[in-house]
Design an enzyme around this catalytic site. Structure first.
Site, PDB file in Angstrom:
ATOM      1  N   ASN A   1      14.163  45.287  38.356  1.00  0.00           N
ATOM      2  CA  ASN A   1      14.395  44.005  37.694  1.00  0.00           C
ATOM      3  C   ASN A   1      14.565  44.187  36.194  1.00  0.00           C
ATOM      4  O   ASN A   1      13.961  45.073  35.585  1.00  0.00           O
ATOM      5  CB  ASN A   1      13.245  43.038  37.982  1.00  0.00           C
ATOM      6  CG  ASN A   1      13.113  42.756  39.468  1.00  0.00           C
ATOM      7  OD1 ASN A   1      14.037  43.023  40.222  1.00  0.00           O
ATOM      8  ND2 ASN A   1      11.981  42.232  39.886  1.00  0.00           N
TER       9      ASN A   1
ATOM     10  N   HIS B   1      16.913  49.706  35.897  1.00  0.00           N
ATOM     11  CA  HIS B   1      18.228  49.085  35.656  1.00  0.00           C
ATOM     12  C   HIS B   1      18.321  48.413  34.291  1.00  0.00           C
ATOM     13  O   HIS B   1      19.148  47.528  34.100  1.00  0.00           O
ATOM     14  CB  HIS B   1      18.550  48.087  36.786  1.00  0.00           C
ATOM     15  CG  HIS B   1      18.785  48.754  38.115  1.00  0.00           C
ATOM     16  ND1 HIS B   1      18.759  48.077  39.316  1.00  0.00           N
ATOM     17  CD2 HIS B   1      19.056  50.051  38.430  1.00  0.00           C
ATOM     18  CE1 HIS B   1      18.990  48.932  40.306  1.00  0.00           C
ATOM     19  NE2 HIS B   1      19.172  50.128  39.805  1.00  0.00           N
TER      20      HIS B   1
ATOM     21  N   GLY C   1      10.208  43.184  47.833  1.00  0.00           N
ATOM     22  CA  GLY C   1      11.231  42.238  47.383  1.00  0.00           C
ATOM     23  C   GLY C   1      12.553  42.883  46.999  1.00  0.00           C
ATOM     24  O   GLY C   1      13.234  42.394  46.102  1.00  0.00           O
ATOM     25  N   THR C   2      12.890  43.951  47.690  1.00  0.00           N
ATOM     26  CA  THR C   2      14.216  44.555  47.459  1.00  0.00           C
ATOM     27  C   THR C   2      14.929  44.749  48.788  1.00  0.00           C
ATOM     28  O   THR C   2      14.300  45.131  49.776  1.00  0.00           O
ATOM     29  CB  THR C   2      14.131  45.891  46.686  1.00  0.00           C
ATOM     30  OG1 THR C   2      15.444  46.469  46.611  1.00  0.00           O
ATOM     31  CG2 THR C   2      13.172  46.893  47.297  1.00  0.00           C
ATOM     32  N   SER C   3      16.247  44.495  48.769  1.00  0.00           N
ATOM     33  CA  SER C   3      17.033  44.670  49.996  1.00  0.00           C
ATOM     34  C   SER C   3      17.262  46.144  50.306  1.00  0.00           C
ATOM     35  O   SER C   3      17.734  46.485  51.381  1.00  0.00           O
ATOM     36  CB  SER C   3      18.390  43.963  49.850  1.00  0.00           C
ATOM     37  OG  SER C   3      19.094  44.493  48.740  1.00  0.00           O
TER      38      SER C   3
ATOM     39  N   ASN D   1       8.387  41.914  52.264  1.00  0.00           N
ATOM     40  CA  ASN D   1       9.663  41.212  52.122  1.00  0.00           C
ATOM     41  C   ASN D   1       9.645  40.013  53.066  1.00  0.00           C
ATOM     42  O   ASN D   1       8.900  39.993  54.051  1.00  0.00           O
ATOM     43  CB  ASN D   1      10.824  42.157  52.497  1.00  0.00           C
ATOM     44  CG  ASN D   1      12.163  41.725  51.908  1.00  0.00           C
ATOM     45  OD1 ASN D   1      12.629  40.604  52.127  1.00  0.00           O
ATOM     46  ND2 ASN D   1      12.778  42.609  51.149  1.00  0.00           N
TER      47      ASN D   1
HETATM   48  C1  BJW Z   1      11.734  38.291  48.930  1.00  0.00           C
HETATM   49  C2  BJW Z   1      11.399  37.011  48.449  1.00  0.00           C
HETATM   50  C3  BJW Z   1      10.022  36.746  48.264  1.00  0.00           C
HETATM   51  C4  BJW Z   1      13.527  37.119  48.609  1.00  0.00           C
HETATM   52  N1  BJW Z   1       9.125  37.706  48.546  1.00  0.00           N
HETATM   53  N2  BJW Z   1      10.821  39.207  49.204  1.00  0.00           N
HETATM   54  C5  BJW Z   1      24.745  56.363  47.636  1.00  0.00           C
HETATM   55  C6  BJW Z   1      25.295  55.747  48.747  1.00  0.00           C
HETATM   56  C7  BJW Z   1      26.178  54.680  48.591  1.00  0.00           C
HETATM   57  C8  BJW Z   1      26.515  54.204  47.325  1.00  0.00           C
HETATM   58  C9  BJW Z   1      25.956  54.798  46.240  1.00  0.00           C
HETATM   59  C10 BJW Z   1      25.103  55.876  46.399  1.00  0.00           C
HETATM   60  N3  BJW Z   1      24.703  56.264  45.155  1.00  0.00           N
HETATM   61  C11 BJW Z   1      25.285  55.453  44.237  1.00  0.00           C
HETATM   62  C12 BJW Z   1      26.078  54.559  44.867  1.00  0.00           C
HETATM   63  C13 BJW Z   1      26.884  53.495  44.210  1.00  0.00           C
HETATM   64  C14 BJW Z   1      26.078  52.288  43.822  1.00  0.00           C
HETATM   65  C15 BJW Z   1      25.445  51.654  45.062  1.00  0.00           C
HETATM   66  O1  BJW Z   1      24.289  51.783  45.350  1.00  0.00           O
HETATM   67  N4  BJW Z   1      26.218  50.889  45.804  1.00  0.00           N
HETATM   68  C16 BJW Z   1      25.703  50.199  46.987  1.00  0.00           C
HETATM   69  C17 BJW Z   1      25.947  48.698  46.846  1.00  0.00           C
HETATM   70  C18 BJW Z   1      26.307  50.795  48.207  1.00  0.00           C
HETATM   71  N5  BJW Z   1      25.053  52.612  42.844  1.00  0.00           N
HETATM   72  C19 BJW Z   1      25.325  52.713  41.545  1.00  0.00           C
HETATM   73  O2  BJW Z   1      26.471  52.573  41.124  1.00  0.00           O
HETATM   74  C20 BJW Z   1      24.201  53.052  40.587  1.00  0.00           C
HETATM   75  N6  BJW Z   1      24.583  54.123  39.747  1.00  0.00           N
HETATM   76  C21 BJW Z   1      24.646  55.399  40.169  1.00  0.00           C
HETATM   77  O3  BJW Z   1      24.283  55.721  41.263  1.00  0.00           O
HETATM   78  O4  BJW Z   1      25.147  56.270  39.217  1.00  0.00           O
HETATM   79  C22 BJW Z   1      25.531  57.584  39.642  1.00  0.00           C
HETATM   80  C23 BJW Z   1      26.856  57.458  40.397  1.00  0.00           C
HETATM   81  C24 BJW Z   1      27.897  56.808  39.813  1.00  0.00           C
HETATM   82  C25 BJW Z   1      29.113  56.683  40.511  1.00  0.00           C
HETATM   83  C26 BJW Z   1      29.228  57.156  41.803  1.00  0.00           C
HETATM   84  C27 BJW Z   1      28.135  57.779  42.396  1.00  0.00           C
HETATM   85  C28 BJW Z   1      26.940  57.924  41.675  1.00  0.00           C
HETATM   86  C29 BJW Z   1      23.917  51.882  39.658  1.00  0.00           C
HETATM   87  C30 BJW Z   1      23.363  50.693  40.342  1.00  0.00           C
HETATM   88  C31 BJW Z   1      23.199  49.558  39.333  1.00  0.00           C
HETATM   89  C32 BJW Z   1      22.730  48.266  39.966  1.00  0.00           C
HETATM   90  N7  BJW Z   1      22.840  47.200  39.030  1.00  0.00           N
HETATM   91  C33 BJW Z   1      22.424  45.863  39.395  1.00  0.00           C
HETATM   92  C34 BJW Z   1      22.786  44.884  38.242  1.00  0.00           C
HETATM   93  C35 BJW Z   1      21.831  45.016  37.065  1.00  0.00           C
HETATM   94  C36 BJW Z   1      22.232  44.138  35.932  1.00  0.00           C
HETATM   95  C37 BJW Z   1      22.261  42.670  36.280  1.00  0.00           C
HETATM   96  O5  BJW Z   1      21.328  42.112  36.842  1.00  0.00           O
HETATM   97  O6  BJW Z   1      23.260  42.053  35.941  1.00  0.00           O
HETATM   98  O7  BJW Z   1      21.027  45.855  39.662  1.00  0.00           O
HETATM   99  S1  BJW Z   1      23.139  45.293  40.926  1.00  0.00           S
HETATM  100  C38 BJW Z   1      21.722  44.432  41.465  1.00  0.00           C
HETATM  101  O8  BJW Z   1      21.230  45.012  42.681  1.00  0.00           O
HETATM  102  C39 BJW Z   1      20.643  44.675  40.393  1.00  0.00           C
HETATM  103  C40 BJW Z   1      19.420  44.910  41.246  1.00  0.00           C
HETATM  104  O9  BJW Z   1      18.443  45.608  40.520  1.00  0.00           O
HETATM  105  C41 BJW Z   1      19.974  45.673  42.414  1.00  0.00           C
HETATM  106  C42 BJW Z   1      19.092  45.637  43.645  1.00  0.00           C
HETATM  107  O10 BJW Z   1      18.961  44.342  44.140  1.00  0.00           O
HETATM  108  P1  BJW Z   1      17.556  43.857  44.742  1.00  0.00           P
HETATM  109  O11 BJW Z   1      16.546  43.800  43.687  1.00  0.00           O
HETATM  110  O12 BJW Z   1      17.243  44.635  45.948  1.00  0.00           O
HETATM  111  O13 BJW Z   1      17.915  42.330  45.115  1.00  0.00           O
HETATM  112  P2  BJW Z   1      18.559  41.723  46.468  1.00  0.00           P
HETATM  113  O14 BJW Z   1      19.025  40.358  46.145  1.00  0.00           O
HETATM  114  O15 BJW Z   1      19.538  42.644  47.058  1.00  0.00           O
HETATM  115  O16 BJW Z   1      17.353  41.646  47.488  1.00  0.00           O
HETATM  116  C43 BJW Z   1      16.277  40.740  47.304  1.00  0.00           C
HETATM  117  C44 BJW Z   1      15.288  40.958  48.432  1.00  0.00           C
HETATM  118  O17 BJW Z   1      14.139  40.163  48.193  1.00  0.00           O
HETATM  119  C45 BJW Z   1      15.822  40.571  49.811  1.00  0.00           C
HETATM  120  O18 BJW Z   1      15.556  41.626  50.731  1.00  0.00           O
HETATM  121  C46 BJW Z   1      15.031  39.315  50.173  1.00  0.00           C
HETATM  122  O19 BJW Z   1      14.770  39.205  51.573  1.00  0.00           O
HETATM  123  C47 BJW Z   1      13.755  39.527  49.403  1.00  0.00           C
HETATM  124  N8  BJW Z   1      13.031  38.316  49.006  1.00  0.00           N
HETATM  125  N9  BJW Z   1      12.480  36.291  48.271  1.00  0.00           N
HETATM  126  C48 BJW Z   1       9.468  38.887  49.021  1.00  0.00           C
HETATM  127  N10 BJW Z   1       9.522  35.531  47.805  1.00  0.00           N
END
Ligand code: BJW
Ligand code: ZN
Length: 246
Positions: free
Chosen positions: A101, A118, A186-188, A212
């Protein structure tokens, strides 16, 4: 919520505890998550807006989007989950809180050691000369230019395709590998490399628990799933932990 005997036994003896948090931890504070239905990300997917090309194509638009989110984050308060995690820092000899976050709510709840994978939405930097700008006027809806070199100023967050901060990622991987107990909350678990951390912990022998409201991409690989809102579950869990570690 009833916690398993195994979980309580692990927590009673644990020296190293690590926690990975995601947007769901701040949901009860009123910060929209990224991938749940009905949020501010319904119209624009994170992959579309949280990337370098989107910013370069239309910096004013992406900047105003971040300003809008800053307003939301400024107006909310930490919830019971953030507060319980801040207290756990005082309970376990080695407690590492790792967050995806960018909203500052762990710090505002009193956590002192937080590894931010992040970035942080309150910081900005010049893309040309890397001068940092900590405080910006939220009324500035058009992208700001650097006072020193005229470069574009962007939020200090990690966009898709960008590297995570090296030291933070290393610290997070070490904490996961050394954990006796690891929580993913709380992460997907869809965004890498953060989603690898629970798996690293599991492979290194930790007891891994997910909290979650619904199952995630990695649930089946983990030891225990606690289904419900993280604020409520963490509050109850802290109460138990304090009892068993007395
Ligand atoms: C509750 C609840 C309650 C609801 N109680 N629970 C390997 C495999 C495939 C792809 C890749 C890989 N390695 C890298 C990649 C590419 C990419 C990636 O992962 N893509 C996937 C989508 C497939 N990763 C990257 O590009 C990363 N960089 C990197 O790896 O660099 C090296 C590299 C570069 C190029 C190529 C290869 C390698 C960077 C990732 C950056 C993510 N940035 C963001 C935006 C931040 C800025 C902003 O906010 O504007 O970060 S995206 C967004 O997603 C944000 C979050 O931190 C991140 C994760 O989301 P999160 O927190 O999990 O939220 P949700 O909404 O997904 O889930 C919420 C959860 O809460 C749910 O499960 C609900 O059920 C639950 N919930 N209420 C408990 N009350
Ligand atoms: Zn500059």
């Amino acid at each position: 919520m009833i916690f398993s005997e195994r979980l309580l036994a692990e927590l009673k003896k644990a020296g190293n505890v690590a926690v990975l948090t995601g947007a769901g931890v701040s949901a009860e504070s009123g910060v929209p998550t990224f991938r749940d239905p009905g949020g501010i990300w319904e119209k624009f997917k994170p992959e579309q807006l949280a990337n370098f090309d989107a910013f370069m194509n239309d910096p004013d638009f992406v900047w105003s989007w971040y300003q809008h989110r800053r307003e939301i984050m400024r107006d909310v308060k930490p919830n019971k989950g953030h507060i319980a995690l801040a207290e756990m820092e005082n309970v376990f000899p080695n407690f590492n809180l790792i967050t995806q976050n960018i909203d500052n709510l762990h710090f505002r709840a009193g956590s002192k050691k937080v590894t931010e994978l992040h970035g942080n939405i309150e910081r900005n930097f010049c893309m040309k000369c890397r001068t940092f700008y900590e405080e910006v006027d939220l009324n500035e809806k058009k992208v700001l230019k650097c006072e020193k070199c005229g470069g574009l100023i962007r939020p200090d967050v990690v966009w898709f395709g960008e590297m995570l901060p090296v030291n933070e990622l290393r610290k997070a991987e070490e904490s996961a590998a050394n954990a006796d107990v690891f929580f993913t909350i709380g992460t997907s678990a869809e965004v890498y490399p953060a989603a690898m951390l629970p798996i690293i912990a599991k492979r290194a022998g930790a007891y891994v628990i997910e909290i979650n409201t619904k199952p995630t991409a990695i649930s089946i690989e983990l030891d225990e799933i606690l289904t419900g809102k993280s604020g409520e579950i963490l509050d109850e869990l802290l109460f138990k932990i304090k009892k068993i570690r007395n």
